[in-house]
Design a protein around this motif. Structure first.
Motif, short mmCIF file in Angstrom:
data_model
loop_
_atom_site.label_atom_id
_atom_site.label_comp_id
_atom_site.label_asym_id
_atom_site.label_seq_id
_atom_site.Cartn_x
_atom_site.Cartn_y
_atom_site.Cartn_z
N TYR A 531 -15.91 -60.49 -16.26
CA TYR A 531 -16.64 -59.57 -15.68
C TYR A 531 -17.35 -58.49 -16.41
O TYR A 531 -18.51 -58.07 -16.32
CB TYR A 531 -15.71 -58.79 -14.63
N THR A 546 -12.54 -55.67 -10.73
CA THR A 546 -13.31 -56.84 -10.19
C THR A 546 -12.90 -57.12 -8.85
O THR A 546 -13.72 -57.94 -8.32
CB THR A 546 -12.96 -58.05 -11.30
N ASN A 550 -15.44 -58.85 -5.10
CA ASN A 550 -14.84 -60.30 -4.91
C ASN A 550 -14.27 -60.42 -3.66
O ASN A 550 -13.47 -59.79 -3.24
CB ASN A 550 -13.87 -60.49 -6.18
#
Length: 774
Positions: A531, A546, A550
Motif C-alpha cells: 500500500y 490500509t 479496503n
C-alpha cells in the motif's frame, strides 16, 4: 589365590591395591604410635621406679640425719658431760648420775624408729647405758648383743676404744636378747660417734646406734613386691649396707662390681634393668634390679589393645576397600566396555585402561569441539532460516518452535509483538556492482541502528532492498507497547535519513499475541508495504491504515495455507485460532457487502474441500460424511451459525487425522518390530540401519517407538537378542561364543555383559540352572 585374583578385572585390582596402600599408611603410623606408646609406658615405669627408689633414699637419709642430730644433742647433754668429764665421786659406780642419764635416754628412743636400740659407752665408769638398762660391765652388754664374726676383744677394741665420727658399720648380724636368756639373730647396721665430737685420739664416750635392716629395707620393699626385683644399698667402699630380694653373696658381688659412673638405668644379666641413685650426703649407692617384663605390664596391655584394634581395622578396611573398589571400578569398567564394543582394537594389544579411555575421551572432546565450531558457524544461517520460517508461518506446533529456537539460541519468552518490513528507497534497479555494494552498506547501517535501539529485534533480509523484522514487546499493556514500538520505529527512520541520508519506508502488521500468529502479522506488514509503495509514501505505514479504503474480504493465501497445514497436522487449537482470526477480521473489523460475504464463505468451503482432496488417507465413510457436511453449509446462514459449522468441521477433521496418524504410527512400530525380529542376528543392526530401512530419521523412529511402547529402541533390540540367546542356551548345544555370534554380538564378552544386564545372571549359570531343574 592367584586364580581367584586373576578373575577380577584389572581396574578392580588397581583400585583395591590403591585402597590397601592407603589403608597401610595409617597402619604404619599406628605402629609408630604403638612403639612410641610402648617406649612411653616403659619410660613411665622406669621413672616411677626411680621416684620410689629416690623416695626411700630420702627417707633413709632424713632418718640418718636425725640419728646424727641425736648424737649432737647427747654431746651437749649436761648429765652425760658430767659423767665423762667430771672426776669420779665417792660413789665409784655413781649410781644416781648413771641412773638419771639412763632415764633421760629412754625419751629419745620414741622420737625416731632408728633409735629403738642404741648404747653409750662411758670409759670413765666402764659402763654401757641403753634406753632400757645399764650394763656395769661391757662384756655383759656384748653377751646380750654380740656382733656376728667379732669376738668381745675385737668388739671392745674396734667399737668402744677407737674414735669414730659418723661412722657406719655395714650390715652385720648380731645376737639380740629379746627376753630372758632368749637370743635372736637380727641383721643391722651400726652407727658410731665418739664424744666429745672433736675427739681424735682417746674418746671419752662412744655412742652406738644399731639400726635394724628391716627398718631401712622396708622403705624399698614395695619395689620388690611390685616388680619381683631386688634392692641394694652399698657404701662408698663397696660394702653392702642392706639388700632385699637377693642373696647376700650375689648382693656383695653386685656391690663390688657396680660402676658409680654408669647411667641411672642400664641393662644387666637375667633380662633386668639396673636402676641406681647416688647419695650426695654419705656416698651411698641405692640400686634396684627390675625385670623388664614387669616394667612392660602396662605396655603389654597397650600391645593387646593395639593388636585387637589393628586386626579389626584391617578386616573392616579390607571389606570397605573391596566395596569401594567394586563401586568405583564398575562404572569405569562399563564405560571401558562400551568404548571397546564400538572400536576394532585387537583384544591382544590392549593398552592401559586409563590411556585407552583418555585417548577416546580426548577424541570425543575433539570431535565435539569440531562439531560445536561447525554448528557455531551455522548459527547465523540457522537463525536466518528460523526467522524466515516464523515470518512465513511454517511452525504449526509450539514444541517444534521451542526445539528449533533453542538450537538457534533465540529467546521466545515474550509471546507478543509486531512484525514489519523495511524498504531502502532508491534501489529499484541494481544495474552495477557499485550500486549493489552501496545497497549492502545501507542495509548494514539500518540493521546496526535498529539493533542499537533494541537488541531483541529479529531481522532478516527480504528481497533485494528490504529487511523483515520481528519486534517482541513486554507482556504488559499490549496496545501501549505496540504504540511505543511504532513511535520508535518512526524516530529511527527519521534518524537514519538525517544522519546517513538513507530514505526508508516501513510497513507494520497488526500485533500478534502468540508466536504461531507471526506469519499472519507479517502478511499484513507486506500488505501495508504494498500500500505504501502504491501511494508513494516515504514513512511508516500500518496495516490498519490500509483497511480504511479496503472493502474486500480478508483471506490471504498465507492464511489459507496455514489453516490447511495445521488441520493436516491435527493441531486443533491452532486451526481454531486461525479460523477465529479470519472471522474477526472479516466480520468484526470490516463491514463486508453481502456479495463479499458469499465469496468469502465459498472460498472457505473450498479450503475445507481441499482437505478431502489432500494426501490424507481417510476412511470412505468419513470422506462421504465430511463432504456432505461441507455441502450443507449455506452462505445464507447467520455468521454465528457459519462459525459454529466450520468449527465442528475443523474439530472432526483434526480428530480423524490424529486417529489415522496413531494407527499409521502403530503400523510403523509393528513394522520396526518385525524388522528387528528378522534381523537381530546382524551385528550391524543399529538405529541408523532401522531408520534407513523405514525411510525415516533416527530421531523420529526413536521418539515414535518410545511413545508407543514406553521402551527405548536400543533396549528392545537387546531384549530380542537375549530372548533368542536364552532359547539357544536351553535348547541347543552351541557354545556361548557361537550363540553370541548367532544373536548379533561381536564378542562373547559383550554378549555376557548384555545377558547379565538383562537376566541378572551369566549365560553359563543360566544354562546350568536349567540343567539342574531338568
Amino acid at each position: 589365590m592367584k586364580l581367584l585374583w586373576s578373575k577380577f578385572s584389572p581396574m578392580f585390582r588397581r583400585f583395591l591395591i590403591s585402597y590397601l596402600i592407603i589403608l597401610m599408611i595409617p597402619q604404619i603410623a599406628g605402629y609408630a604410635s604403638y612403639r612410641a606408646s610402648i617406649e612411653a609406658a616403659r619410660a613411665s615405669s622406669i621413672e616411677n621406679s626411680l621416684k620410689s627408689l629416690n623416695l626411700g633414699k630420702e627417707i633413709i637419709e632424713r632418718n640418718l640425719l636425725q640419728v646424727e642430730a641425736f648424737t649432737r644433742q647427747l654431746a651437749i647433754n649436761q648429765d652425760l658431760y658430767r659423767l665423762i668429764a667430771d672426776p669420779k665421786p665417792l660413789d665409784v659406780y655413781n649410781v644416781y648420775g648413771i641412773g638419771r642419764m639412763q632415764r633421760s635416754l629412754s625419751m629419745y628412743s620414741s622420737t625416731n624408729e632408728y633409735l629403738s636400740h642404741f648404747f653409750i659407752y662411758i670409759p670413765n665408769y666402764n659402763v654401757i647405758i641403753t634406753p632400757t638398762t645399764v650394763y656395769y660391765r661391757p662384756e655383759h652388754y656384748y653377751a646380750a648383743n654380740a656382733l656376728e664374726g667379732m669376738t668381745y676383744e675385737q668388739w671392745s677394741e674396734n667399737i668402744l676404744k677407737k674414735p669414730h665420727f659418723n661412722e657406719i658399720i655395714p650390715l652385720r648380724n648380731y645376737k639380740r636378747e629379746i627376753s630372758s636368756n632368749v637370743l635372736t639373730t637380727v641383721p643391722a647396721i651400726t652407727f658410731l660417734q665418739s664424744l666429745p665430737l672433736n675427739s681424735f685420739n682417746k674418746p671419752q664416750a662412744t655412742i652406738g646406734v644399731l639400726i635394724n635392716e628391716d627398718k631401712m629395707a622396708n622403705l624399698t620393699q614395695h619395689i620388690v613386691d611390685q616388680y619381683g626385683g631386688w634392692t641394694l644399698v652399698r657404701d662408698a667402699d663397696g660394702n653392702v649396707i642392706f639388700s632385699r630380694g637377693i642373696e647376700q653373696a650375689e648382693a656383695q658381688r653386685l656391690a663390688e662390681t657396680y660402676n658409680r659412673d654408669a647411667h641411672q638405668v642400664q641393662p644387666i644379666e637375667g633380662g633386668r634393668l639396673l636402676l641406681s641413685i647416688e647419695s650426695g650426703q654419705n656416698g651411698w649407692s641405692y640400686m634396684a634390679g627390675i625385670p623388664e617384663k614387669a616394667l612392660m605390664t602396662n605396655a603389654d596391655q597397650i600391645k593387646q589393645v593395639t593388636f585387637a584394634f589393628t586386626l579389626a581395622t584391617l578386616v573392616l578396611g579390607l571389606a570397605i576397600g573391596l566395596v569401594l573398589a567394586y563401586r568405583n571400578s564398575a562404572p569405569i569398567y562399563k564405560l571401558l566396555s562400551v568404548f571397546r564394543e564400538q572400536t576394532s582394537e585387537p583384544s591382544g594389544k590392549r593398552r592401559n585402561e586409563y590411556d585407552f579411555l583418555a585417548s577416546h575421551i580426548h577424541h570425543l572432546i575433539a570431535n565435539n569441539h569440531s562439531l560445536e565450531n561447525a554448528l557455531n558457524e551455522q548459527i547465523p544461517l540457522l537463525r536466518d532460516g528460523f526467522i524466515k520460517r516464523l515470518l512465513t508461518g511454517e511452525f504449526y506446533t509450539t514444541r517444534e518452535l521451542e526445539a528449533i529456537s533453542s538450537q538457534t539460541r533465540i529467546s521466545i519468552q515474550n509471546t507478543q509483538g509486531i512484525t514489519g518490513l523495511l524498504k531502502v528507497n532508491g534501489y529499484a534497479s541494481l544495474d552495477s556492482e557499485e550500486t549493489i555494494q552501496e545497497l549492502g552498506v545501507a542495509k548494514l547501517i539500518v540493521r546496526q541502528t535498529i539493533t542499537e535501539w533494541n537488541a531483541e529485534i529479529l531481522m532478516t533480509d527480504w528481497g533485494t532492498d528490504q529487511i523483515a523484522f520481528i519486534c517482541p514487546v513486554s507482556d504488559e499493556c499490549l496496545e501501549q507497547a505496540i504504540h511505543h514500538c511504532e513511535s520508535e520505529l518512526e524516530r529511527l527512520r527519521e534518524l537514519i535519513y538525517r544522519d546517513y541520508r538513507i530514505s526508508t519506508t516501513i510497513g507494520t502488521g497488526a500485533a500478534y499475541e502468540v508466536w504461531n500468529d507471526v506469519g499472519r502479522s507479517f502478511d499484513e506488514a507486506k500488505q501495508a508495504m504494498d500500500y505504501a509503495i502504491h501511494c508513494g509514501a516515504d514513512q511508516l505505514v500500518k496495516f490498519e491504515d490500509t483497511l480504511k479504503e479496503n472493502e474486500m474480504y480478508y483471506y490471504p493465501i498465507e492464511s489459507e495455507q496455514r489453516l490447511l497445514n495445521t488441520v493436516k497436522a491435527g493441531e486443533v487449537q491452532e486451526a481454531l485460532r486461525i479460523l477465529d482470526q479470519l472471522f474477526v477480521r472479516n466480520f468484526e473489523e470490516r463491514e463486508l457487502s453481502y456479495e463479499m460475504v458469499q465469496q468469502f464463505i465459498m472460498e472457505l468451503k473450498g479450503t475445507y474441500l481441499k482437505l478431502d482432496e489432500s494426501k490424507i488417507k481417510l476412511g470412505d465413510s468419513f470422506t462421504d460424511e465430511y463432504k456432505n457436511c461441507v455441502a450443507s453449509i449455506q452462505t445464507t446462514d447467520s455468521i454465528p451459525a457459519l462459525r459454529g459449522k466450520f468449527k465442528r468441521l475443523t474439530e472432526e477433521m483434526c480428530m480423524e487425522v490424529v486417529k489415522k496418524r496413531s494407527s499409521t504410527h502403530a503400523d510403523t512400530v509393528q513394522e520396526i518390530m518385525s524388522y528387528i525380529e528378522n534381523n537381530y542376528g546382524d551385528a550391524n543392526l543399529t538405529i541408523y540401519r532401522i531408520a534407513e530401512y523405514m525411510g525415516k530419521s533416527e530421531k523420529f523412529i526413536s521418539q515414535l517407538f518410545k511413545e508407543h511402547t514406553g521402551e527405548n529402541l536400543s533396549d528392545y533390540v537387546e531384549h530380542v537378542r537375549i530372548n533368542a540367546a536364552s532359547g539357544l542356551l536351553l535348547e541347543s548345544g552351541q557354545t556361548i561364543d557361537e550363540i553370541a555370534l548367532t544373536t548379533g554380538y561381536n564378542s562373547a564378552h559383550s554378549f555376557r555383559r548384555a545377558f547379565k544386564r538383562v537376566r541378572g545372571i551369566s549365560p553359563s549359570v543360566f544354562r546350568k540352572m536349567d540343567n539342574q531343574s531338568g
